[in-house]
Scaffold this active site. Structure first.
Site, PDB file in Angstrom:
ATOM      1  CE  LYS A   1       2.415 -17.551  -2.241  1.00 53.16           C
ATOM      2  NZ  LYS A   1       1.594 -18.774  -2.357  1.00 53.16           N
TER       3      LYS A   1
ATOM      4  CG  ASP B   1      -1.342 -20.115  -1.000  1.00 54.24           C
ATOM      5  OD1 ASP B   1      -0.825 -20.044   0.140  1.00 54.24           O
ATOM      6  OD2 ASP B   1      -0.767 -20.662  -1.959  1.00 54.24           O
TER       7      ASP B   1
ATOM      8  CE1 TYR C   1      -3.338  -2.850   1.088  1.00 52.88           C
ATOM      9  CE2 TYR C   1      -4.586  -0.800   0.990  1.00 52.88           C
ATOM     10  CZ  TYR C   1      -4.547  -2.178   1.001  1.00 52.88           C
ATOM     11  OH  TYR C   1      -5.718  -2.895   0.934  1.00 52.88           O
TER      12      TYR C   1
ATOM     13  CG  ASP D   1     -13.393  -7.660   2.123  1.00 53.51           C
ATOM     14  OD1 ASP D   1     -13.131  -6.912   3.085  1.00 53.51           O
ATOM     15  OD2 ASP D   1     -13.879  -7.264   1.044  1.00 53.51           O
TER      16      ASP D   1
ATOM     17  CG  ASP E   1      -7.972  -5.158   1.877  1.00 50.59           C
ATOM     18  OD1 ASP E   1      -8.976  -4.774   2.498  1.00 50.59           O
ATOM     19  OD2 ASP E   1      -7.858  -5.075   0.631  1.00 50.59           O
TER      20      ASP E   1
HETATM   21  C1  IPM Z   1     -10.523  -1.530   3.753  1.00 49.32           C
HETATM   22  C2  IPM Z   1     -10.674  -1.044   2.343  1.00 49.32           C
HETATM   23  C3  IPM Z   1      -9.507  -0.121   2.001  1.00 49.32           C
HETATM   24  C4  IPM Z   1      -8.222  -0.922   2.123  1.00 49.32           C
HETATM   25  C5  IPM Z   1      -9.610   0.562   0.637  1.00 49.32           C
HETATM   26  C6  IPM Z   1     -10.896   1.325   0.491  1.00 49.32           C
HETATM   27  C7  IPM Z   1      -8.430   1.454   0.374  1.00 49.32           C
HETATM   28  O1  IPM Z   1     -10.767  -2.103   1.456  1.00 49.32           O
HETATM   29  O2  IPM Z   1     -10.480  -0.703   4.673  1.00 49.32           O
HETATM   30  O3  IPM Z   1     -10.432  -2.748   3.944  1.00 49.32           O
HETATM   31  O4  IPM Z   1      -7.826  -1.609   1.188  1.00 49.32           O
HETATM   32  O5  IPM Z   1      -7.628  -0.864   3.185  1.00 49.32           O
HETATM   33 MN    MN Z   2     -10.876  -4.048   2.400  1.00 52.98          MN
END
Ligand code: IPM
Ligand code: MN
Length: 364
Positions: A189, A221, A140, A249, A245
């Site tokens: 990784k 993975d 990032y 999710d 990240d």
């Molecule tokens: C999160 C989001 C952000 C990230 C994006 C919007 C930049 O996906 O907070 O998880 O990747 O950190």
């Molecule tokens: Mn995210």
């Protein structure tokens, strides 16, 4: 001067779920002061900048930040309002505040057993777990470039970690694990990436300070697969910025929806920013279909960590659990036999229960 909370609703569903959350705050923390600022596409529209100086000043004077979401529709990314909006707002904000620790709790509400993609027996076996994501380094924030080489465009994002960055989150992770079930899984990784090899080495070195915590490693993975196959094995997961990240999710879907997952981010001095783990969902913005749970639970995390109001945080959790137990659902977690609600209607049900819970405080 009384410290205030900086409220940054942002774009998409941000403003509506934030409005619902502030109604919850009126009940659970009526003495707190809130000051609202602009961030993201909405800030760009008003000021020509995604993260205006006035917003930086607002957060610099605040006791904590409650953040909504930023970003616009995928098909409109070329427009100046949305181009690089996430980088210029949320990533700039994280950098401005030097937020390096991101906590993402995964909570399994018994009422959502049927909504979860997991089979019932597996869902029943699951324990709550926490993902700790490093937030200030990695791909990032490494060097970036797009250049022309040999007549074609080449784009680069450098994934970089130094020992200090890894050490800082490692200590957080081990401390957290030692307050829980003494089991830390570090995700990397390391079979191919040097930044991951350093990550693993620092995790191992730090482990010697915490002899009670069992440290194990999973390649990212494999971790993605394990989350789906055997989610009951996790208690505390620690991961770098990008892997954290992605797996957060994936993990958020296990209890039922990304719309359930709050997050807390801290800098080394303990200053906190609280935001839903999901995004601005422009496709449903303005419809009040969005689930406000992640934003309300982010408020609860703020009350707990920035204001040490454990009882208020607990009451908020209880009110949300009871609302789900009583069958109220936003569209993301709706299933046959439950009551479909707008974000507003769901919040009203939460507040109704919150009032009852706080009236008989001794039960909390
Ligand atoms: C999160 C989001 C952000 C990230 C994006 C919007 C930049 O996906 O907070 O998880 O990747 O950190
Ligand atoms: Mn995210």
């Amino acid at each position: 001067m009384k410290p205030y909370v900086a409220i940054l609703p942002g774009d998409g569903i941000g403003p509506e779920v934030m409005a619902h959350t502030l109604k919850v705050a009126e009940h659970i923390a009526p003495d707190l002061t809130f000051k609202t600022g602009l961030i993201g596409g909405v800030a760009f529209k008003e000021t020509g900048q995604h993260f205006p100086k006035a917003t930086a000043d607002l957060i610099d004077g605040s006791a904590a930040v409650l953040f909504g979401a930023v970003g616009g529709p995928v098909e409109q990314q070329h427009k100046p309002q949305w181009h690089n909006c996430e980088t210029n707002s949320i990533l700039a904000l994280r950098q401005h505040l030097q937020l390096n620790i991101n906590l993402r709790p995964v909570h399994f509400y018994p009422a959502l057993a049927l909504t979860s993609p997991l089979k019932n027996e597996r869902f029943a076996a699951c324990n709550d777990f926490v993902i700790l994501r490093e937030l200030a380094g990695d791909i990032y924030f490494g060097d970036k470039s797009t250049v022309v080489e040999n007549k074609q465009k080449v784009a680069r994002d450098v994934a970089e970690y130094n020992e200090g960055q890894i050490k800082s989150i490692a200590h957080w992770a081990f401390k957290l694990a030692s307050k829980r079930r003494n089991h830390l899984i570090s995700v990397d990784k390391a079979n191919v990436l040097q930044s991951s090899q350093l990550w693993r080495q620092v995790m191992e070195e730090t482990a010697t300070d915490y002899p009670n915590v069992k440290l194990s490693h999973q390649l990212v993975d494999n971790c993605a697969m394990q989350l789906i196959l055997k989610p009951e094995q996790f208690d505390v997961i620690v991961a770098g910025n990008l892997f954290g990240d992605i797996i957060s999710d994936a993990a958020s879907a296990l209890p039922g929806s990304l719309g359930l997952m709050p997050s807390a981010s801290f800098n080394p001095s303990g200053f906190g920013l609280y935001e839903p783990a999901g995004g601005s969902a422009p496709a449903i913005a303005g419809t009040d279909l969005a689930n406000p749970m992640a934003q309300i639970l982010s408020l609860a995390l703020m009350l707990e960590h920035s204001f040490q109001r454990h009882q208020a945080a607990r009451a908020t959790h209880m009110a949300i659990s009871q609302t789900l137990d009583d069958g109220y659902r936003t569209s993301d977690i709706f299933c046959h036999g439950t009551q479909l609600c707008s974000g507003q209607a769901f919040t009203d049900e939460v507040i109704h229960r919150l009032i009852q819970i706080t009236e008989k405080k001794n039960d909390i």
